[in-house]
Design a protein around this motif. Structure first.
Motif, PDB file in Angstrom:
ATOM      1  N   SER A  23       0.896  -1.279   0.043  1.00  0.00           N
ATOM      2  CA  SER A  23       0.035  -0.020   0.056  1.00  0.00           C
ATOM      3  C   SER A  23       0.827   1.330  -0.101  1.00  0.00           C
ATOM      4  CB  SER A  23      -0.983  -0.163   1.168  1.00  0.00           C
ATOM      5  OG  SER A  23      -1.939   1.089   1.318  1.00  0.00           O
ATOM      6  N   ASN A  24       0.962   1.967  -1.131  1.00  0.00           N
ATOM      7  CA  ASN A  24       1.551   3.454  -1.229  1.00  0.00           C
ATOM      8  C   ASN A  24       2.920   2.931  -1.079  1.00  0.00           C
ATOM      9  OD1 ASN A  24      -0.409   5.056  -1.764  1.00  0.00           O
ATOM     10  ND2 ASN A  24      -1.048   5.179   0.504  1.00  0.00           N
ATOM     11  N   TYR A  25       3.548   1.841  -1.883  1.00  0.00           N
ATOM     12  CA  TYR A  25       4.900   1.525  -1.562  1.00  0.00           C
ATOM     13  C   TYR A  25       5.802   1.726  -2.775  1.00  0.00           C
ATOM     14  CZ  TYR A  25       8.507  -2.374  -0.795  1.00  0.00           C
ATOM     15  OH  TYR A  25       9.779  -2.849  -0.785  1.00  0.00           O
TER      16      TYR A  25
ATOM     17  N   PHE B  87      13.519  -7.650  -6.435  1.00  0.00           N
ATOM     18  CA  PHE B  87      13.308  -8.984  -7.102  1.00  0.00           C
ATOM     19  C   PHE B  87      13.518 -10.044  -6.087  1.00  0.00           C
ATOM     20  CE2 PHE B  87      13.833 -12.239 -10.263  1.00  0.00           C
ATOM     21  CZ  PHE B  87      14.769 -13.249  -9.839  1.00  0.00           C
ATOM     22  N   ASP B  88      12.715 -10.740  -5.934  1.00  0.00           N
ATOM     23  CA  ASP B  88      12.654 -11.868  -4.761  1.00  0.00           C
ATOM     24  C   ASP B  88      13.086 -13.336  -5.582  1.00  0.00           C
ATOM     25  OD1 ASP B  88      12.341 -13.556  -2.826  1.00  0.00           O
ATOM     26  OD2 ASP B  88      10.322 -12.993  -2.143  1.00  0.00           O
ATOM     27  N   PRO B  89      14.315 -13.709  -5.091  1.00  0.00           N
ATOM     28  CA  PRO B  89      14.721 -14.997  -5.761  1.00  0.00           C
ATOM     29  C   PRO B  89      13.919 -16.089  -5.159  1.00  0.00           C
ATOM     30  CG  PRO B  89      16.434 -14.170  -4.401  1.00  0.00           C
ATOM     31  CD  PRO B  89      15.474 -13.155  -4.467  1.00  0.00           C
ATOM     32  N   SER B  90      13.349 -16.095  -3.823  1.00  0.00           N
ATOM     33  CA  SER B  90      12.796 -17.086  -3.250  1.00  0.00           C
ATOM     34  C   SER B  90      11.550 -17.658  -3.897  1.00  0.00           C
ATOM     35  CB  SER B  90      12.433 -16.933  -1.800  1.00  0.00           C
ATOM     36  OG  SER B  90      11.378 -16.024  -1.757  1.00  0.00           O
ATOM     37  N   CYS B  91      10.978 -16.690  -4.865  1.00  0.00           N
ATOM     38  CA  CYS B  91       9.841 -17.167  -5.676  1.00  0.00           C
ATOM     39  C   CYS B  91       9.927 -16.586  -6.948  1.00  0.00           C
ATOM     40  CB  CYS B  91       8.422 -16.358  -5.115  1.00  0.00           C
ATOM     41  SG  CYS B  91       8.535 -14.303  -5.122  1.00  0.00           S
ATOM     42  N   PHE B  92      11.099 -16.372  -7.389  1.00  0.00           N
ATOM     43  CA  PHE B  92      11.350 -15.949  -8.751  1.00  0.00           C
ATOM     44  C   PHE B  92      10.534 -15.109  -9.199  1.00  0.00           C
ATOM     45  CE2 PHE B  92      12.645 -17.455 -13.214  1.00  0.00           C
ATOM     46  CZ  PHE B  92      13.943 -16.661 -13.181  1.00  0.00           C
ATOM     47  N   CYS B  93      10.215 -13.805  -8.661  1.00  0.00           N
ATOM     48  CA  CYS B  93       9.058 -12.888  -8.920  1.00  0.00           C
ATOM     49  C   CYS B  93       9.873 -11.537  -8.738  1.00  0.00           C
ATOM     50  CB  CYS B  93       8.186 -13.137  -7.998  1.00  0.00           C
ATOM     51  SG  CYS B  93       8.085 -13.120  -6.399  1.00  0.00           S
ATOM     52  N   ALA B  94       9.353 -10.752  -9.520  1.00  0.00           N
ATOM     53  CA  ALA B  94       9.633  -9.269  -9.330  1.00  0.00           C
ATOM     54  C   ALA B  94       8.334  -8.532  -8.780  1.00  0.00           C
ATOM     55  CB  ALA B  94      10.045  -8.745 -10.633  1.00  0.00           C
ATOM     56  N   ASN B  95       8.492  -7.689  -7.960  1.00  0.00           N
ATOM     57  CA  ASN B  95       7.468  -7.155  -7.139  1.00  0.00           C
ATOM     58  C   ASN B  95       7.446  -5.298  -7.489  1.00  0.00           C
ATOM     59  OD1 ASN B  95       6.187  -9.425  -5.402  1.00  0.00           O
ATOM     60  ND2 ASN B  95       8.414  -9.202  -5.217  1.00  0.00           N
ATOM     61  N   TYR B  96       6.343  -4.682  -7.819  1.00  0.00           N
ATOM     62  CA  TYR B  96       6.403  -3.157  -8.231  1.00  0.00           C
ATOM     63  C   TYR B  96       5.255  -2.620  -7.393  1.00  0.00           C
ATOM     64  CZ  TYR B  96       8.996  -5.469 -12.080  1.00  0.00           C
ATOM     65  OH  TYR B  96      10.095  -6.289 -12.729  1.00  0.00           O
ATOM     66  N   GLY B  97       5.715  -1.672  -6.701  1.00  0.00           N
ATOM     67  CA  GLY B  97       4.609  -0.871  -5.881  1.00  0.00           C
ATOM     68  C   GLY B  97       4.237   0.438  -6.767  1.00  0.00           C
ATOM     69  N   ASP B  98       3.480   1.217  -6.275  1.00  0.00           N
ATOM     70  CA  ASP B  98       3.163   2.515  -6.987  1.00  0.00           C
ATOM     71  C   ASP B  98       3.283   3.647  -6.205  1.00  0.00           C
ATOM     72  OD1 ASP B  98       1.294   0.960  -8.809  1.00  0.00           O
ATOM     73  OD2 ASP B  98      -0.170   0.473  -6.944  1.00  0.00           O
ATOM     74  N   ASP B  99       3.745   4.769  -6.879  1.00  0.00           N
ATOM     75  CA  ASP B  99       4.375   5.940  -6.211  1.00  0.00           C
ATOM     76  C   ASP B  99       3.099   6.578  -5.432  1.00  0.00           C
ATOM     77  OD1 ASP B  99       5.887   8.119  -5.582  1.00  0.00           O
ATOM     78  OD2 ASP B  99       5.232   9.185  -7.352  1.00  0.00           O
ATOM     79  N   PRO B 100       3.134   6.917  -3.997  1.00  0.00           N
ATOM     80  CA  PRO B 100       1.947   7.499  -3.681  1.00  0.00           C
ATOM     81  C   PRO B 100       1.642   8.810  -4.198  1.00  0.00           C
ATOM     82  CG  PRO B 100       3.674   6.666  -1.891  1.00  0.00           C
ATOM     83  CD  PRO B 100       4.145   6.819  -3.434  1.00  0.00           C
ATOM     84  N   ALA B 101       2.548   9.792  -4.784  1.00  0.00           N
ATOM     85  CA  ALA B 101       2.342  10.914  -5.190  1.00  0.00           C
ATOM     86  C   ALA B 101       1.525  11.083  -6.422  1.00  0.00           C
ATOM     87  CB  ALA B 101       3.647  11.508  -5.499  1.00  0.00           C
ATOM     88  N   THR B 102       1.783   9.908  -7.365  1.00  0.00           N
ATOM     89  CA  THR B 102       1.114   9.960  -8.760  1.00  0.00           C
ATOM     90  C   THR B 102       0.493   8.875  -8.857  1.00  0.00           C
ATOM     91  OG1 THR B 102       2.914   8.811  -9.691  1.00  0.00           O
ATOM     92  CG2 THR B 102       3.321  11.258  -9.565  1.00  0.00           C
ATOM     93  N   GLY B 103       0.606   8.090  -7.981  1.00  0.00           N
ATOM     94  CA  GLY B 103      -0.110   6.551  -8.293  1.00  0.00           C
ATOM     95  C   GLY B 103       0.300   5.699  -9.184  1.00  0.00           C
TER      96      GLY B 103
END
Length: 380
Positions: free
Chosen positions: A163-165, A170-186
């Motif tokens: 939330s607003n992150y 990149f998390d090698p444990s799940c071989f996944c990449a995670n992307y948050g959203d900029d709180p200022a612009t969404g």
């Protein structure tokens, strides 16, 4: 152009790194089973069309950062998924503003993202899915690498992470990449250069395994920026054009980092010094980024894709570049063949010189310019 303030740099202290403040629940992407080709000849084509049953399909995506883009999707027979079976079964999920799990994006008509604004949750998925495909094509088409781990397995991407992150990792444990959203612009952080940066951390982990602190940590972050930048140029996207800035499309107060003159972000070092290993890895990555820019483009004022640069050197030398294509091949060969978890700047110089000798010969102009570019950032 304005540059990040110190308060903003503190807020984003670990942005684009391998470590995350928040820990993700494992989401495993299902597995499926280097000739010198110029970028322009490789392309990033997608899709095979649809048939009467489950099959790969070509959709249209409306992204927040890259305009309208083609997407390789999967037709189940009744709906479309952001799943790419042509690139290792990579998947794109909506994390639903949580830090674990996620829901695979689906759509009834294979037209994704609405008007390409944060108001449509699919639009962030479009950015991630598109940029992940471009990254796959870059590594396979330019460098001959079959996926991030080299084993043909696609990555799982998760957008709207937390939330607003305002972060990505990149998390090698799940071989996944995670992307948050900029709180200022969404806006999502899943831009071409940031996605390329994050997935390159997976490449680093599967090759040299550079440590995350000290001089190896600086080279780790520098490598992710170098290859993330090359991926943005490779995409040849007319909306998000190639540049030597990192994260410039997300934040309103300027790029997070830059290659041509790293210290202009108010945080990074332009040149190597004895205390470089005591700095955080982003500041310590400055000489690596600067070396790559000088090797590819040379020093002094110039305009690239209508953006002005003026890159200095430690010793006042004036350098000619060898072009980004050759610079990328040298850095990747050094990373994948000669660097190790403990490589520091001095050893990186040796690794890239050896790589240049392998590719172009020890008496080549390329070899000499690698040496000159390291000297220009005070690595001798």
């Amino acid at each position: 152009m304005t540059h990040p303030t110190s308060s903003r740099r503190t807020r984003l202290a670990v942005l684009l790194g391998t470590a995350a403040v928040l820990t993700a629940t494992a989401v495993t992407a299902p597995a499926t089973a280097a000739a010198e080709t110029p970028y322009a000849a490789v392309g990033a084509g997608v899709g095979t069309g649809i048939g009467p049953g489950p099959v790969a399909a070509t959709g249209t995506g409306h992204s927040q950062h890259a305009g309208t883009v083609p997407l390789t999707t999967y037709f189940t027979g009744s709906a479309y998924q952001l799943r790419d079976t042509t690139r290792g079964n990579q998947r794109t999920l909506d994390a639903m503003n949580q830090t674990g799990g996620g829901t695979l994006f689906t759509d009834p008509d294979n037209d994704w993202g609405g008007t390409g604004t944060p108001a449509d949750r699919q639009s962030a998925g479009v950015d991630a899915h598109y940029a992940t495909a471009v990254t796959w094509d870059f590594y396979k088409g330019v460098l001959g690498r079959n996926g991030i781990r080299g084993d043909g397995t696609g990555v799982t991407s998760r957008v709207h992470y937390g939330s607003n992150y305002p972060n990505a990792f990149f998390d090698p444990s799940c071989f996944c990449a995670n992307y948050g959203d900029d709180p200022a612009t969404g806006k999502t952080l899943a831009t071409l250069d940031i996605v390329g940066h994050e997935l390159t951390h997976g490449v680093i982990a599967s090759t040299a395994g550079l440590a995350s602190s000290g001089e190896p940590g600086g080279l780790n972050e520098g490598t992710a920026d170098i290859l993330g930048t090359a991926i943005e140029f490779f995409a040849d996207n007319t909306t998000d054009v190639g540049d030597y800035f990192i994260g410039e499309r997300v934040f309103t107060d300027g790029p997070l980092r830059r290659m041509d003159h790293p210290s202009l972000d108010g945080h990074s070092r332009d040149y190597w010094s004895r205390d470089i290993g005591t700095l955080d890895p982003y500041a310590a990555s400055g000489p690596a980024r600067h070396f790559f820019y000088l090797l590819a483009e040379g020093s002094g004022p110039k305009e690239i894709n209508k953006i002005s640069y003026d890159s200095p050197t430690y010793d006042g030398s004036k350098l000619l570049g060898i072009g980004q294509d050759k610079a990328v091949r040298i850095w990747y060969r050094a990373l994948s063949t000669y660097m190790t978890s403990t490589t520091n700047y001095a050893r990186a110089r040796t690794a890239t010189l050896t790589a240049a000798a392998d590719l172009y010969g020890p008496a080549s102009a390329e070899y000499g310019r690698v040496a000159a570019a390291w000297t220009a950032v005070n690595v001798r």
